[in-house]
Design an enzyme around this catalytic site. Structure first.
Site, mmCIF file in Angstrom:
data_model
loop_
_atom_site.group_PDB
_atom_site.id
_atom_site.type_symbol
_atom_site.label_atom_id
_atom_site.label_comp_id
_atom_site.label_asym_id
_atom_site.label_seq_id
_atom_site.Cartn_x
_atom_site.Cartn_y
_atom_site.Cartn_z
ATOM 1 N N GLU A 152 -28.060 19.837 -48.078
ATOM 2 C CA GLU A 152 -28.733 20.463 -49.208
ATOM 3 C C GLU A 152 -29.473 19.359 -49.946
ATOM 4 O OE1 GLU A 152 -26.020 22.772 -51.692
ATOM 5 O OE2 GLU A 152 -25.027 23.575 -49.918
ATOM 6 N N GLU A 190 -18.102 23.224 -48.933
ATOM 7 C CA GLU A 190 -17.337 22.840 -50.119
ATOM 8 C C GLU A 190 -15.917 23.370 -50.091
ATOM 9 O OE1 GLU A 190 -20.465 23.985 -52.978
ATOM 10 O OE2 GLU A 190 -20.624 21.827 -53.235
#
Ligand code: IPT
Length: 992
Positions: A514, A443
């Protein structure tokens, strides 16, 4: 900073791996002073004569907040302070550390390095009062050459660790802010000429030849002399040399005349020795068979004597991307991975050998085959263990700019720091066979820096693919060449299936970096994901978020322990329990979802193939099943009738065979199952005693067959009173309709800024949690020995003119009570937690058994569990999710029984159709109100819920909500169930 193998004087020591005479650990108790900011440090604190006798003591490694200094704080995305990068607050907790280390005389004339395994965030170092440097990557080692500063005898090492630095903006991972020294500190000694780095990059050719691409760099404190040599040997388990790089002279730069230097400079590639070692007919390394060899790297002086030897374990395997597959040793192994953070409830980010091993052994025992290092490189021991146990690793750089992810990746002030983090990770870990991909971080947006980092990695280590989610965040079909794996997070099943079907990428496969957010009672639809992976080429698995709950252990005045989360340390800005989203509890007790995960990735699947035959599928990728012994058990209504064995020998990987199986006749009536359990003939070191590698079930009775529930030995007549049923000495109120549950974290997070998000917000908006009953009818009639009760209750909510109406007809006839239920749910409530009834019985009815899936809790979308007869206690039904919430549901039950062990009084509940139930010592209200496990009363009665319908779990705390087919529809729900009361044997043992 390159590789991490310890230097040894000779091969024998290196092979044995005993403590090296050239390494001194500085772990242990240090003097410590905690300060509010770096400027508060006393002048000269790093100098040897400084008096630190009044300082505290602290254990190194270890976070200071876990040892009574300062406090941890938890935020996910937002920074815990204001301002803009690279600024940090004036108040900046700082720890000063001092210790004295004795340098052996034998190190005289040698080079000495001070190494700090990891410190958060900025570490400054002094040796005997002289500053040696600083480091800013809190998840990789910092090393300084301190040769000129140390002397034989005692030396003072001083460190200053500062919590916030400009680099903190690169470390905005979703975890506790917890400064300190997290990994080991040591002094390492080498000769003035030493092995500075040795890349041994593993490979495997299609012909089965193991390869090691060797690149050894020799360091020199002085002008190097010619004649130093390097050799590398690979030994098998028995110590036989199976491959080598012959003794090779280390090139030196030739000084001299300008012409000599010109020529030398053009051809001198550095003091490096490179080459390829081949091991013909090697035994490959894989997650199923992690065969390791030993490589010995030897540095010889010009006269041929050994100067230094380093040993490391190596393994041979290949990784490649093509045809929508990530191939390991040529096979598109399905990734059943987890995201792993380094966290202990007691020691913070410092993991003991035992805890680390337990994590990885638990993974193995649940068929996890891959780990993503979320979100930073782990301690070196982690990779050694993954090599040893057989776990694939996506190694991730310590970069997360979440709070500024759109800007920092374009900020030139951070380019060098980001690149260095990736490069140093690759250099440290590239010789591990377990590492199958490099991740550029988490991220952190998508910028040119990512393209340049990717190019650096590809040029340095062409053997491994790259992983980075940043560019896919807004577009699953992004084609920027940074990532070789399409690795999105939390994408829905529909979207990944659409990607696979689109055919727009013909090279990469999709592996979710994820998914299936394991927060609290969660992981709904994991089976649907796995089904999608298995049925669509190009979908190749994923990494569950995440392995473990990051709770911090605390205890109350009575010594009862509990786990703290964000906000429990007085933080103003925090993200509550969002850090408790793991498959295992902080102290590594698997949550029930782990059983689901394991069941979905078993190595053997067996199903009926008709005419007395079974189809056996070997789900492994590289090995046969001969190491397993498969036993079958034929049960009728949960009772074993016959047992036998099934031969699993000789089934190639990924193949299916049909084999005859003779089980004899199955008597008519009842519910009959054939259950297969395969267990290892020789238990692997990581498997607990009694470990079952795989189970499968074949249903033998027709779908409509119902098991005969147990009948109490002596039936007891039930009477009726105004308020309810009289069962001997017990009055049980008439069951009421129930349509709420204590919210799971996925229904809606209870505290923090996210409270109110999710379906729970709708439930509260409708006022379901505060619905009030209005009795519309109550009629009790006696007919001879029997009773007939009619009830009508309207449940008024916050929605005008839309009560949920519950009509009930209860027939009491001797020991049997029959309930005809009708619950009318208006259309407005189009997404309820449950439709069912609730009743309360005394706590003493403690023993529980049931027929249905088990033994763990199951929900409509998490129910890959063997059907049978299970025994437990109501107390043991409790699942201690860090945040108390709905738990203990049993989907698809046929019957259940509660028994009071003292006198054998028992209640048997069954229904014409399958139902869900739970038997808990906590009410919906108590579970809803509690914020921590110790908030729950421990003397409650037993709350029974019988559900005609119960909402699935989904993963909406971060990801897709419960799929529509697992939700509860409005409309008229009708069903019939019976309760039988009687006495069984009094000595009913409490079985688990
Ligand atoms: C995403 C993060 O990568 C991970 O660190 C963690 O925060 C997880 O999800 C949630 O628990 S962040 C999310 C905003 C997508």
């Amino acid at each position: 900073m390159g590789w991490q193998a310890a230097p040894y004087p000779d091969a024998a020591g290196a092979r044995r791996g005993l403590p090296s005479p050239w390494v001194r650990s500085l772990d242990g108790s240090w003097r410590f002073r905690y300060l509010p900011r770096p400027g508060a440090a006393p002048r000269r604190f790093a100098e040897p004569p400084y008096d630190d006798s009044r300082w505290d003591e602290i254990e190194v490694p270890g976070a200071w907040a876990m040892q009574g200094h300062g406090r941890p704080a938890y935020t996910n995305v937002v920074m815990p302070f204001g301002g803009e990068p690279p600024d940090v607050p004036e108040e900046n907790p700082t720890g000063l550390y001092r210790t004295t280390v004795t340098v052996p005389r034998a190190w005289r004339g040698r080079r000495v390095v001070l190494r700090v395994g990891a410190a958060e965030s900025l570490v400054h170092a002094w040796v005997n009062g002289t500053e040696v440097g600083f480091g800013k990557d809190s998840r990789l080692p910092s090393e300084w050459d301190v040769t000129d500063l140390v002397e034989a005898g005692p030396n003072v090492v001083a460190l200053a660790v500062v919590q916030w630095s400009d680099a903190t903006w690169l470390e905005d991972q979703d975890q506790w802010w917890m400064p300190g020294i997290h990994r080991s500190v040591s002094l390492i000694s080498t000769g003035p000429t030493w092995l500075a780095d040795a890349a041994l990059i593993p490979g495997l050719t299609e012909a089965g030849v193991g390869t090691l691409d060797v690149d050894v760099t020799v360091g020199n404190r002085h002008d190097p002399q010619p004649g130093w040599q390097v050799e590398v040997a690979v030994e098998d388990r028995r110590g036989r040399t199976v491959g080598q790089l012959a003794t090779t002279e280390v090139p030196t730069f030739e000084h001299g005349e300008p012409l000599t230097e010109l020529v030398s400079g053009m051809f001198f590639a550095g003091p490096r020795v490179r080459g390829r070692i081949e091991v013909p007919a090697c035994e490959p390394w894989s997650h199923e068979s992690p065969v390791r060899y030993r490589a010995l790297v030897t540095l010889r002086r010009p006269d041929g004597r050994v100067a230094e030897v380093r040993a490391r374990r190596v393994g041979f395997r290949s990784v490649e991307v093509g045809g929508n597959e990530l191939r390991i040793n040529g096979r598109p192994v399905q990734i059943m991975g987890v995201n792993h953070h380094e966290h202990s409830p007691d020691t913070g980010r410092t993991l003991s050998d035992e805890v680390l091993r337990r994590d990885l052994e638990l993974m193995k025992a649940h068929h996890v085959n891959a780990v993503r290092c979320a979100h930073y490189p782990h301690d070196e021991r982690f990779y050694d263990l993954c090599d040893e146990l057989g776990l694939y690793v996506v190694d991730e750089a310590n970069i997360e700019t979440h709070a500024r992810q759109a800007s920092l990746c374009h900020d030139p002030r951070y380019t060098a720091a980001m690149s260095e983090r990736v490069e140093r990770m690759v250099r440290r870990d590239r010789s591990h066979p377990c590492v199958i991909a490099w991740s550029l971080g988490n991220e952190s947006g998508s910028g040119a820096v990512h393209a340049s980092m990717a190019e650096w990695v590809r040029a340095t280590d062409p053997s491994r693919p790259l992983h980075y989610e940043g560019s896919l965040m807004h577009d699953l079909y992004d084609t920027t060449p940074v990532t070789d794996i399409v690795c999105p997070m939390y994408t829905s099943i529909d979207d990944i299936v659409a990607w696979a079907r689109s055919g727009r990428d013909d090279r990469r496969s999709l592996i979710l970096c994820e998914f299936s957010h394991a927060m609290g009672n969660s992981n709904g639809s994991l089976a649907d994901y796995v089904h999608a992976f298995e049925s669509h080429h190009g979908l190749q698995g994923g990494f569950v978020w995440e392995w473990l709950d990051h709770g911090i252990r605390r205890s109350d005045d009575d010594g009862r322990s509990w786990f703290a989360y964000g906000g429990d340390f007085g933080e103003q800005v925090h993200d509550a329990n969002f850090c408790c989203d793991g498959l295992v509890s902080p102290d590594r007790v698997p949550h029930p979802a782990m059983a689901e995960l394991a069941a979905l990735s078993q190595p053997v699947r067996i199903e009926a193939a008709g005419r007395g035959r079974v189809r056996i599928a070997n789900r492994r990728w590289f090995t046969e099943l001969d190491d397993l012994r498969c036993r079958w058990d034929l049960t009728v209504d949960g009772r074993s009738v016959r047992r036998g064995e099934l031969d699993l020998a000789g089934i190639p990987p990924r193949a299916e065979v049909v084999r005859a199986l003779s089980i004899g006749d199955v008597a008519e009536g009842g519910e009959a199952w054939l259950t297969f359990r395969s267990a290892p003939r020789r238990r692997p070191g990581w498997a607990p005693p009694g470990w079952v590698a795989a189970w499968s079930q074949v249903r033998l009775s027709p779908a409509a067959a119902r098991p005969r529930p147990p009948a109490p030995r002596r039936r007891r007549t039930v009477e009726v009173a105004d308020a309810g049923l009289v069962l001997g000495d017990v009055l049980v109120a008439f069951p009421d309709a129930s349509f709420t549950r204590a919210p799971t974290d996925n229904d809606g997070i209870k505290t923090g800024w996210m409270a109110g998000v999710g379906v729970r917000g709708r439930w509260r908006g409708w006022g379901l949690d505060r619905a009030t009953p209005e009795t519309q009818a109550l009629e009790v009639r006696r007919r001879g020995e029997a009773w007939l009760v009619r009830r009508g209750v309207a449940w008024h909510t916050a929605v005008d003119d839309a009560p949920i109406v519950h009509r009930q007809r209860i027939r009491v006839d001797g020991a049997t009570v029959t309930f005809d239920e009708e619950i009318v749910v208006p259309e407005v409530y189009d997404d309820l937690a449950r439709v069912g009834v609730h009743l309360v019985v005394p706590r003493a009815f403690e023993n529980l058994d049931w027929f249905g899936p088990g033994p763990h809790e199951t929900y409509p979308d998490r129910c890959t569990a063997p059907v049978g007869r299970w025994r437990s206690t109501v107390t043991d039904q409790y699942v201690d999710y860090v945040m108390p919430q709905e738990h203990g549901h049993h989907h698809d039950a046929r019957w259940f029984r509660l028994r009071r062990p003292d006198d054998g009084a028992e209640l048997v509940v069954r229904a014409r159709r399958r139902f869900g139930f739970s038997a808990l010592h906590h009410s919906v209200e108590a579970l809803t109100a509690a914020r921590h496990t110790i908030d729950l009363p421990d003397d409650g009665p037993t709350h029974l819920h019988l559900d005609l319908a119960h909402r699935g779990l989904g993963t909406a705390s971060c990801g897709p909500d419960t799929l529509p087919r697992y939700r509860v529809d409005p409309g008229t729900h009708r069903w019939t169930w019976t309760l039988t009361y009687g006495l069984g044997p009094t000595s009913g043992p409490v079985q688990h």
